[in-house]
Design a protein around this motif. Structure first.
Motif, mmCIF file in Angstrom:
data_model
loop_
_atom_site.group_PDB
_atom_site.id
_atom_site.type_symbol
_atom_site.label_atom_id
_atom_site.label_comp_id
_atom_site.label_asym_id
_atom_site.label_seq_id
_atom_site.Cartn_x
_atom_site.Cartn_y
_atom_site.Cartn_z
ATOM 1 N N ILE A 62 -0.571 6.073 5.353
ATOM 2 C CA ILE A 62 -1.139 4.723 5.257
ATOM 3 C C ILE A 62 -2.585 4.755 5.757
ATOM 4 O O ILE A 62 -2.880 5.363 6.783
ATOM 5 C CB ILE A 62 -0.338 3.723 6.126
ATOM 6 C CG1 ILE A 62 1.127 3.635 5.673
ATOM 7 C CG2 ILE A 62 -0.998 2.339 6.147
ATOM 8 C CD1 ILE A 62 1.325 3.016 4.311
ATOM 9 N N ASP A 81 -1.503 1.900 0.853
ATOM 10 C CA ASP A 81 -0.680 3.069 0.574
ATOM 11 C C ASP A 81 -1.632 4.157 0.076
ATOM 12 O O ASP A 81 -2.347 3.966 -0.908
ATOM 13 C CB ASP A 81 0.348 2.717 -0.506
ATOM 14 C CG ASP A 81 1.281 3.849 -0.847
ATOM 15 O OD1 ASP A 81 0.898 5.034 -0.693
ATOM 16 O OD2 ASP A 81 2.402 3.569 -1.292
ATOM 17 N N VAL A 88 -1.124 -2.906 1.132
ATOM 18 C CA VAL A 88 0.215 -3.104 1.676
ATOM 19 C C VAL A 88 0.254 -4.364 2.539
ATOM 20 O O VAL A 88 1.145 -5.193 2.385
ATOM 21 C CB VAL A 88 0.664 -1.873 2.508
ATOM 22 C CG1 VAL A 88 2.006 -2.111 3.156
ATOM 23 C CG2 VAL A 88 0.678 -0.619 1.650
#
Length: 174
Positions: A62, A81, A88
């Protein structure tokens, strides 16, 4: 005892699977380069990117990016992501006292007519390793970009002077 351990391995194989290291995930590829995601954020959002970090959450790489909007006194915290660059999460916060050093550094970046991406590219040219962290900071009357690069053997931290656009050798450490 051996049978108990063996049966646990068969029934719960994920328990023995180690979380992949950051270097393992990066060296395998299959992710969008951080600088590309940072550039997209700069094009899409008002303000100046002030920090980049990466994290592994549930085995997933991430990217975390913060944007300072000096006009609205807000910080936008974004998570992407890394495999596809899709957003996200997004959080909006007002400036807090611990943002002051980044704000000072951000004003100098803006006065220089530069972007966070410009600084990262300048600071990392001729530097080996994967970019895993970068953040604006201001300390000892110097505004700089602090970066962490990861290679096979170590994590290397460097500092890059924003005003003079050069590395700060006194602030290099491993």
């Amino acid at each position: 005892m051996f049978r108990i351990v063996l049966s646990l391995l068969v029934v719960f194989p994920s328990m023995v699977m180690a979380t992949p290291s950051m270097h393992t995930l990066l060296s395998q590829g299959g992710y969008v380069e951080p600088i590309v995601v940072i550039g997209s954020v700069e094009a899409e959002y008002d303000g100046l990117v002030s920090s980049f970090d990466m994290d592994i959450k549930n085995g997933q790489l991430i990217y975390e990016i913060d944007i300072l909007n000096l006009d609205t006194n807000e910080v936008i915290e974004l998570e992407f992501d890394a495999t596809d660059g899709n957003l996200v999460t997004k959080k909006l916060n007002v400036f807090e006292s611990d943002d002051l050093d980044q704000i000072k550094a951000a004003r100098i970046v803006i006065a220089q007519g530069m972007t966070f991406t410009d600084l990262v590219k300048l600071a990392t040219q001729d530097q080996p390793g994967y970019l895993i962290e970068a953040a604006l900071d201001h300390d000892l009357a110097i505004s700089y970009l602090e970066l962490k690069l990861l290679n096979v053997s170590s994590k290397h931290t460097i500092a890059f002077d924003i005003e003079n656009l050069r590395p700060l050798p006194l602030l290099q450490w491993d």
